[in-house]
Design an enzyme around this catalytic site. Structure first.
Site, PDB file in Angstrom:
ATOM      1  N   HIS A 101       0.812  -1.214   0.000  1.00 19.30           N
ATOM      2  CA  HIS A 101       0.000   0.000   0.000  1.00 19.30           C
ATOM      3  C   HIS A 101       0.848   1.269   0.000  1.00 19.30           C
ATOM      4  CE1 HIS A 101       0.818   0.970   4.261  1.00 19.30           C
ATOM      5  NE2 HIS A 101       0.871  -0.342   4.419  1.00 19.30           N
ATOM      6  N   ASP A 102       0.397   2.236  -0.795  1.00 21.00           N
ATOM      7  CA  ASP A 102       0.958   3.595  -0.807  1.00 21.00           C
ATOM      8  C   ASP A 102       2.389   3.663  -1.311  1.00 21.00           C
ATOM      9  OD1 ASP A 102      -1.340   5.029   0.539  1.00 21.00           O
ATOM     10  OD2 ASP A 102      -0.847   3.596   2.115  1.00 21.00           O
TER      11      ASP A 102
ATOM     12  N   GLY B  79       4.995  -1.173   2.924  1.00 22.30           N
ATOM     13  CA  GLY B  79       4.178   0.008   2.708  1.00 22.30           C
ATOM     14  C   GLY B  79       4.961   1.300   2.610  1.00 22.30           C
TER      15      GLY B  79
END
Length: 260
Positions: free
Chosen positions: A118-119, A136
């Site tokens: 994520h991200d 992440g």
């Protein structure tokens, strides 16, 4: 061209000349650009944006929700650019409230079993070797090469034109233009071969080498090295890129090379 054994949600926006192989599943709120080829058994979930002329190989999963306990179901996306090759069983997760999106740029080679959490933000012309794992909010700048079986800690920043040895554990930021290897991960020189392939002159490569002599080979701490480089070396794009990277590093940069 859609095979009859594939599922495409009626609300998905898929260009007419996209090739979709059997057993593909494409969810709602997905956009796929012209010329992209989706291999068999690929799963593309809601919130995914894929550009033009990408090749996605069998078994990849794009747009799954983050593996983050702070995720509360907020609306987030995965944004993948043009001309990317995404090999077998790659996983790319959506963003969280932190950044809102996971981004992969253009012209990247993402080899089999890579995970992009994520991200994350992956730039352009990046190579991620087999089984490389990005935790992440990792940032990977343009032209970086990360060899296979490398694990990258969350929030790390990998600079442009970097070459990281296979099997590395990356716990700190890796500044631009260098090679990194050994355990713990260390500076082992300038990525001169890669820079020459990208038309950097010998003079420019020597300039970069001089910058890193101050940072890694003169016994200075980072603040001292930055101060001397700013005072003694003329401003150039490469000098300023290195200095900005070091100053902005949140996790600190990798150590210098020390013989056993």
């Amino acid at each position: 061209m859609k095979q009859p054994l594939a599922y495409v949600h009626p609300d998905a926006k898929v260009a007419e000349n996209v090739v979709i192989e059997p057993f593909v599943s494409i969810d709602r709120d997905v956009e796929i650009g012209e010329g992209t080829h989706i291999g068999s058994s690929v799963t593309i979930l809601a919130g995914t944006r894929i550009g033009k002329n990408c090749k996605i190989f069998p078994g990849a999963v794009i747009g799954a929700i983050p593996q983050d306990l702070k995720f509360r179901g907020e609306y987030t996306t995965v944004e993948i650019g043009d001309n990317n090759t995404i090999r077998e069983y790659v996983t790319v997760n959506r963003g969280t409230a932190s950044k809102g999106k996971t981004v992969v740029g253009n012209n990247n080679l993402i080899m089999a079993y890579v995970h992009i959490a994520h991200d994350c933000k992956v730039g352009n012309a990046v190579i991620l070797g087999n089984n490389t794992q990005l935790a992440g909010e990792v940032v990977v700048d343009d032209w970086a090469i990360i060899s296979g079986m490398t694990g990258i800690h969350q929030f790390c920043h990998i600079g442009s034109h970097v070459m990281i040895a296979g099997g590395s554990l990356v716990r700190k930021d890796v500044p631009p233009f260098i090679k990194a290897g050994r355990e713990p991960l260390s500076y082992v020189g300038i990525n001169s071969i890669g820079l020459r392939r990208r038309n950097y002159s010998n003079e420019k490569i020597r300039e970069i080498q001089d910058i890193y002599r101050y940072i890694y080979q003169k016994g200075l701490n980072n603040a001292q090295a930055v101060e001397i480089i700013e005072a003694e070396m003329p401003a150039t794009q490469e000098r300023d890129e290195v200095l900005l990277f070091v100053k902005d590093s949140k996790r600190g940069i990798i150590r210098g090379y020390y013989p056993d």
